[in-house]
Design a protein around this motif. Structure first.
Motif, short mmCIF file in Angstrom:
data_model
loop_
_atom_site.label_atom_id
_atom_site.label_comp_id
_atom_site.label_asym_id
_atom_site.label_seq_id
_atom_site.Cartn_x
_atom_site.Cartn_y
_atom_site.Cartn_z
N GLN A 1 12.73 1.83 -10.01
CA GLN A 1 12.04 3.08 -9.72
C GLN A 1 12.22 3.48 -8.25
O GLN A 1 11.92 2.70 -7.35
CB GLN A 1 10.55 2.93 -10.03
N PRO A 2 12.72 4.70 -7.98
CA PRO A 2 12.84 5.16 -6.58
C PRO A 2 11.47 5.27 -5.91
O PRO A 2 10.44 5.45 -6.57
CB PRO A 2 13.50 6.54 -6.72
N ILE A 3 11.48 5.18 -4.59
CA ILE A 3 10.25 5.22 -3.80
C ILE A 3 10.38 6.31 -2.74
O ILE A 3 11.35 6.36 -1.99
CB ILE A 3 9.98 3.86 -3.14
N GLY A 4 9.39 7.21 -2.71
CA GLY A 4 9.36 8.28 -1.73
C GLY A 4 8.00 8.36 -1.06
O GLY A 4 7.20 7.41 -1.13
N THR A 5 7.70 9.48 -0.41
CA THR A 5 6.42 9.62 0.28
C THR A 5 5.70 10.87 -0.18
O THR A 5 6.31 11.84 -0.64
CB THR A 5 6.62 9.71 1.81
N ALA B 1 -0.42 9.20 8.68
CA ALA B 1 0.18 10.35 9.36
C ALA B 1 1.56 10.69 8.83
O ALA B 1 1.91 11.88 8.68
CB ALA B 1 0.23 10.09 10.86
N LYS B 2 2.39 9.69 8.54
CA LYS B 2 3.77 9.95 8.14
C LYS B 2 3.95 9.97 6.63
O LYS B 2 5.08 10.02 6.13
CB LYS B 2 4.70 8.91 8.76
N GLY B 3 2.86 9.94 5.90
CA GLY B 3 2.94 9.99 4.45
C GLY B 3 2.87 8.61 3.82
O GLY B 3 3.26 7.61 4.42
N LEU B 4 2.36 8.57 2.60
CA LEU B 4 2.19 7.32 1.86
C LEU B 4 3.38 7.09 0.94
O LEU B 4 3.82 7.99 0.23
CB LEU B 4 0.91 7.39 1.02
N TYR B 5 3.91 5.87 0.95
CA TYR B 5 5.01 5.52 0.05
C TYR B 5 4.48 5.33 -1.36
O TYR B 5 3.48 4.61 -1.57
CB TYR B 5 5.71 4.26 0.54
N VAL B 6 5.15 5.95 -2.32
CA VAL B 6 4.73 5.89 -3.72
C VAL B 6 5.97 5.90 -4.61
O VAL B 6 7.08 6.21 -4.16
CB VAL B 6 3.82 7.08 -4.10
N ALA B 7 5.77 5.58 -5.89
CA ALA B 7 6.83 5.76 -6.88
C ALA B 7 7.10 7.25 -7.02
O ALA B 7 6.18 8.03 -7.27
CB ALA B 7 6.41 5.16 -8.21
N SER B 8 8.38 7.64 -6.86
CA SER B 8 8.72 9.06 -6.89
C SER B 8 10.13 9.24 -7.41
O SER B 8 11.07 8.63 -6.89
CB SER B 8 8.60 9.67 -5.49
N PRO B 9 10.34 10.09 -8.44
CA PRO B 9 11.69 10.31 -8.97
C PRO B 9 12.65 10.83 -7.91
O PRO B 9 13.86 10.60 -7.99
CB PRO B 9 11.46 11.35 -10.07
#
Length: 366
Positions: free
Chosen positions: A223-227, A234-242
């Motif tokens: 699964q790709p990981i984005g923010t 401040a810089k965004g939370l890393y989450v599972a993201s297509p």
């Protein structure tokens, strides 16, 4: 580049170091020069944008008393700024939250030092932890001014285990390149205990306690990981993201503890995205036991806006966020083994960090 095919396994060493933390840290000093895009902002607006972890936009009179504008202390948080204005924000010393300070040396030579980081200790300065970090202890320990000891990757504050650090600038540069090598690259089909795939690659094996019973003996998660935007990060939370960046985790079940509804797993990754294992296990419905943040689908449990705290800490900075954030502890994840080509000698180096008691207890069934 020739490769030295020698292969050395480094057993854990009993050597430890660490100095108790002072009651107060040294405070912080932020120096800024106002540039044209920020011209016209008020003083408090500027710091709310530039230093989000230290300067909220509300109730700024206490913080403003710590700021000089072109060398003069100002009292009005709504003072308009002009291009070229020099700002200095003196954040007073404060008591940082509890953090352990002892570090075990797993491997060390003239170029590298690998540490066994305890859970609860932050790697680099950030947020409330500016002094109580691995970096500080490393700098206190290695006093040779010709060396520049620094961690070359991060482990979550709640994650224990192997943390690789460089002692020289050249080693840092080469290790940084190694860690930056494509995370999506796979170590072929060969096992980590045979060899890493090629020069410039590494493999890391973690132990984790996952909630629930994983039925498959092996699970590959790609699964790709984005923010995403998230309060307090401040810089965004890393989450599972297509739409995120590639990430690969190979999960191997070591033991199923039906009585306690948990599974002991070994997870192999190469370089890794931030919080990758926490996100991936959560994504397949088996988040880490005790994880306060990633509970389902590789995303945070809290989706409602955070209640704004309009008060300041005594030193003029933020209070900790109300919602769970990535640095919160409570989960069980341990960086257990690391295999890599030494950046200076090309020797295959294998390092192991002893398992914490909680993992030994669950694996032995006691």
């Amino acid at each position: 580049m020739s490769t030295n095919n020698s292969d050395t396994t480094h057993a854990p060493s009993p050597a430890t170091f660490g100095e108790p933390w002072p009651e107060f840290n040294d405070g912080l000093t932020y120096r800024d020069l106002v540039r044209s895009p920020d011209s016209g902002l008020t003083l408090i607006e500027f710091y709310s944008l530039r230093h989000q972890s230290s300067a909220p936009s509300l109730g700024g009179s206490k913080m403003v008393r710590l700021i000089t504008v072109n060398g003069t202390v100002v009292a009005d948080p709504n003072t308009a700024l002009r291009t070229g204005t020099e700002l200095v924000y003196h954040r007073r010393p404060w008591k940082e939250p509890y953090a352990p300070y002892l570090l075990e040396v797993l491997f060390e030579d003239d170029h590298l030092i690998a540490l066994n980081k305890p859970s609860g200790l932050q790697v680099l300065p950030g947020g409330l932890f500016q002094q109580r970090t691995v970096l500080t202890q490393l700098q206190w320990h290695i006093k040779n001014q010709e060396l520049c000891p620094v961690p070359v990757h991060r482990l979550g504050r709640g994650t224990s285990g192997i943390l690789l650090c460089a002692k020289t600038k050249l080693a840092k540069t080469r290790l940084a390149a190694l860690f930056a090598d494509k995370t999506s690259a796979v170590v072929g089909n060969r096992k980590i205990d045979n060899e890493v795939s090629k020069v410039g690659k590494m493999s890391k094996i973690y132990r984790a306690l996952a909630r629930g019973i994983i039925n498959e003996d092996e699970v590959v998660i790609d699964q790709p990981i984005g923010t995403v935007e998230y309060p307090g990060v401040a810089k965004g939370l890393y989450v599972a993201s297509p739409s995120g960046k590639p990430a690969l985790s190979k999960v191997h079940v070591l033991k199923r503890d039906v009585q306690n509804n948990l599974t002991v797993v070994q997870v192999e990754i190469q370089s890794g995205r931030p919080h990758q294992i926490r996100i991936h296990l959560s994504f397949i419905g088996h988040p880490l036991i005790g994880d306060p943040l990633y509970l389902t689908s590789g995303k945070p449990q809290c989706s409602v806006p955070e209640t704004v705290d309009e008060t300041f800490a005594e030193d003029g900075g933020y209070h900790r966020p109300a919602n769970p954030v990535p640095g919160d502890c409570g989960y069980y994840l341990h960086a257990h083994q690391l295999v890599l080509y030494h950046p200076m000698t090309n020797e295959v180096v294998r390092i192991t960090a002893p398992l914490p008691p909680v993992f030994l207890s669950h694996e032995s069934g006691k």
